[in-house]
Design a protein around this motif. Structure first.
Motif, short mmCIF file in Angstrom:
data_model
loop_
_atom_site.label_atom_id
_atom_site.label_comp_id
_atom_site.label_asym_id
_atom_site.label_seq_id
_atom_site.Cartn_x
_atom_site.Cartn_y
_atom_site.Cartn_z
N SER A 21 4.16 -7.67 -0.58
CA SER A 21 4.51 -6.26 -0.49
C SER A 21 4.17 -5.53 -1.79
N ARG A 22 3.87 -4.27 -1.65
CA ARG A 22 3.63 -3.38 -2.79
C ARG A 22 4.35 -2.08 -2.49
N ARG A 23 5.36 -1.79 -3.29
CA ARG A 23 6.20 -0.61 -3.07
C ARG A 23 5.71 0.54 -3.95
N HIS A 24 5.72 1.74 -3.39
CA HIS A 24 5.30 2.95 -4.12
C HIS A 24 6.41 3.99 -4.01
N GLU A 25 6.79 4.57 -5.13
CA GLU A 25 7.73 5.68 -5.12
C GLU A 25 7.02 6.97 -4.69
N ASN A 26 5.74 7.05 -4.98
CA ASN A 26 4.89 8.16 -4.54
C ASN A 26 3.73 7.54 -3.77
N ALA A 27 3.26 8.21 -2.77
CA ALA A 27 2.14 7.68 -1.99
C ALA A 27 0.90 7.56 -2.87
N PRO A 28 0.11 6.49 -2.69
CA PRO A 28 -1.13 6.37 -3.44
C PRO A 28 -2.03 7.58 -3.17
N ALA A 29 -2.85 7.95 -4.15
CA ALA A 29 -3.70 9.15 -4.02
C ALA A 29 -4.58 9.10 -2.78
N GLN A 30 -5.09 7.91 -2.43
CA GLN A 30 -5.98 7.80 -1.27
C GLN A 30 -5.26 8.09 0.06
N THR A 42 6.11 1.26 1.39
CA THR A 42 5.82 -0.14 1.11
C THR A 42 4.63 -0.57 1.95
N GLU A 43 3.63 -1.13 1.27
CA GLU A 43 2.44 -1.66 1.95
C GLU A 43 2.59 -3.18 2.05
N TRP A 44 2.13 -3.74 3.14
CA TRP A 44 2.23 -5.18 3.39
C TRP A 44 0.82 -5.76 3.53
N TYR A 45 0.56 -6.83 2.79
CA TYR A 45 -0.77 -7.44 2.74
C TYR A 45 -0.72 -8.93 3.10
N CYS A 46 -1.81 -9.41 3.66
CA CYS A 46 -1.97 -10.85 3.90
C CYS A 46 -2.12 -11.54 2.55
N PRO A 47 -1.35 -12.60 2.28
CA PRO A 47 -1.45 -13.27 0.99
C PRO A 47 -2.76 -14.06 0.82
N VAL A 48 -3.46 -14.32 1.90
CA VAL A 48 -4.71 -15.08 1.82
C VAL A 48 -5.91 -14.16 1.65
N SER A 49 -6.04 -13.18 2.53
CA SER A 49 -7.22 -12.32 2.52
C SER A 49 -7.03 -11.00 1.77
N GLY A 50 -5.79 -10.58 1.57
CA GLY A 50 -5.52 -9.30 0.96
C GLY A 50 -5.63 -8.14 1.93
N ALA A 51 -5.82 -8.42 3.22
CA ALA A 51 -5.95 -7.37 4.23
C ALA A 51 -4.62 -6.63 4.38
N LEU A 52 -4.71 -5.31 4.51
CA LEU A 52 -3.52 -4.48 4.75
C LEU A 52 -3.02 -4.73 6.17
N LEU A 53 -1.76 -5.11 6.30
CA LEU A 53 -1.17 -5.42 7.60
C LEU A 53 -0.34 -4.27 8.16
#
Length: 72
Positions: A21-30, A42-53
């Motif tokens: 997981s990667r938590r943001h207090e403000n949304a990323p610029a993109q 909070t963004e959730w990623y695959c620990p193997v590939s790094g793909a956004l889930l």
């Protein structure tokens, strides 16, 4: 299971426990959005590939919750 065939959990639908997981207090610029002052993202990623889930938007004072909890 993630797109990279990584098993995120077994015995339940609580897949977030096996994701990175990667938590943001403000949304990323993109994201091109502004979050309300009471919200976090909070963004959730695959620990193997790094793909956004998934991306969860939730109150800053709480953690994201699983949508549906089933014990299998």
């Amino acid at each position: 299971m993630s797109p990279a065939n990584h098993i995120l959990c077994s015995g339940s639908t609580a897949w977030r426990s096996g994701a990175v997981s990667r938590r943001h207090e403000n949304a990323p610029a993109q994201a091109c959005i502004n979050l309300h002052a009471d919200l976090a993202m909070t963004e959730w990623y695959c620990p193997v590939s790094g793909a956004l889930l998934a991306v969860d938007v939730h109150r800053k004072d709480t953690s994201p919750q699983n949508d549906v909890m089933l014990q299998i």
